[in-house]
Design an enzyme around this catalytic site. Sequence first.
Site, PDB file in Angstrom:
ATOM      1  N   ARG A 166     -15.264  11.561  -1.325  1.00 13.14           N
ATOM      2  CA  ARG A 166     -14.135  12.469  -1.084  1.00 13.14           C
ATOM      3  C   ARG A 166     -13.672  13.132  -2.385  1.00 13.14           C
ATOM      4  O   ARG A 166     -13.376  14.325  -2.406  1.00 13.14           O
ATOM      5  CB  ARG A 166     -12.985  11.699  -0.433  1.00 13.14           C
ATOM      6  N   ASN A 176      -8.903  -1.810   3.645  1.00 17.53           N
ATOM      7  CA  ASN A 176      -8.908  -2.223   2.243  1.00 17.53           C
ATOM      8  C   ASN A 176      -7.657  -3.014   1.866  1.00 17.53           C
ATOM      9  O   ASN A 176      -7.535  -3.486   0.740  1.00 17.53           O
ATOM     10  CB  ASN A 176      -9.080  -1.024   1.313  1.00 17.53           C
ATOM     11  N   ASP A 224       0.854  -1.170   0.000  1.00 18.84           N
ATOM     12  CA  ASP A 224       0.000   0.000   0.000  1.00 18.84           C
ATOM     13  C   ASP A 224       0.902   1.237   0.000  1.00 18.84           C
ATOM     14  O   ASP A 224       2.080   1.153   0.355  1.00 18.84           O
ATOM     15  CB  ASP A 224      -0.876  -0.034   1.259  1.00 18.84           C
ATOM     16  N   ASP A 261      -0.336   5.068   0.813  1.00 14.57           N
ATOM     17  CA  ASP A 261      -0.646   6.094   1.805  1.00 14.57           C
ATOM     18  C   ASP A 261      -0.570   5.540   3.230  1.00 14.57           C
ATOM     19  O   ASP A 261      -1.130   4.478   3.535  1.00 14.57           O
ATOM     20  CB  ASP A 261      -2.042   6.657   1.558  1.00 14.57           C
ATOM     21  N   SER A 297      -2.261   0.810  -4.693  1.00 16.86           N
ATOM     22  CA  SER A 297      -2.851   1.826  -3.830  1.00 16.86           C
ATOM     23  C   SER A 297      -4.286   2.141  -4.193  1.00 16.86           C
ATOM     24  O   SER A 297      -4.662   2.141  -5.367  1.00 16.86           O
ATOM     25  CB  SER A 297      -2.006   3.113  -3.929  1.00 16.86           C
ATOM     26  N   GLY A 298      -5.079   2.452  -3.175  1.00 16.83           N
ATOM     27  CA  GLY A 298      -6.412   2.980  -3.399  1.00 16.83           C
ATOM     28  C   GLY A 298      -6.374   4.465  -3.690  1.00 16.83           C
ATOM     29  O   GLY A 298      -7.419   5.096  -3.839  1.00 16.83           O
ATOM     30  N   ASP A 341      -1.898  -0.728   5.851  1.00 19.20           N
ATOM     31  CA  ASP A 341      -2.349  -0.232   7.160  1.00 19.20           C
ATOM     32  C   ASP A 341      -3.861  -0.162   7.309  1.00 19.20           C
ATOM     33  O   ASP A 341      -4.361   0.007   8.421  1.00 19.20           O
ATOM     34  CB  ASP A 341      -1.792   1.184   7.394  1.00 19.20           C
TER      35      ASP A 341
END
Length: 304
Positions: A140, A255, A95, A97, A184-185, A252
């Site tokens: 968002r 997801n 991941d 972020d 990454s999302g 972290d």
Amino acid sequence: MIDHVATLVSSPERPALSDALLARVAQVLPGAGSPHMLNPGVAADIPFRTPAAAGDVPYDARAQADRARAALDGAPVDVVVQPVATRRKRLFLADMDSTMIGQECIDELADFVGLKDRVSEITERAMRGEIAFEPALRERVALLAGLDAGVVDRIIAERITLTPGGSALVRTMRRDGGYAALVSGGFTLFTAPIGRTIGFDEDRSNVLITDGTRLAGRVAEPILGKEAKLATLIELRNRFGLAHADTLAVGDGANDLAMLNEAGLGVAFRAKPAVAAAAHARVEHADLTALLYAQGYRVEDFAA
């Protein structure tokens, strides 16, 4: 026969391993051998022998890690327990972020439209698993409509900090024949340059739709979320003909959990409580080099 290893890792900035502490942990490990230092004061292995399992019941490495952690009596040291034979990994998924970097990029974008607190609250709830990731992302992103896409370069230059140890982790694994993917999302506007800087082979993330030079407030579908991260791990594992045990993943948020649970070793890095409780291992004190020590690397083996 020694078949498992407990790797103890503290922060390189605050070394916390001592002979007395290692001896205390060894007492709760069955058939423990002598500790082997990977970085004096920072990281060490304690090999041990698991009791013969009854029938097909697998050894519970996470429960053993909890016992070792209890023996630390509050010392700021992380514990990873795993089989010795399969500890070295050949595929790494991460991941971005709050894992490979210290920030949430969407929150930094929101700061430029005066909505950081509102967006950060939604981000936190999504990462804790309280709300579904995909609708939370759409909500968002909609708040960013009209923002000049050029602020991304400024955010990367002025606000993004790489998590210590991340580049050493990626570059060491790649030097030794591993493959590394940043999954990454977040958004390609960030993952592409950040992934190159850290040294990843590839990056996958979401695409922010623009209206000329400004964000349109929409994200391209389908959204890369929990299921896409899991699918990426399986796809790359199959592409390279790797076994389940050959894979390592770190993240972290909620997801990330499907990806972490599918990996041979899934590590929750300074994660939300529910994620830390469900992952194979957790890192709360050390930096990302903990994932190299967990594979048996000594500090002098790290790639420059």
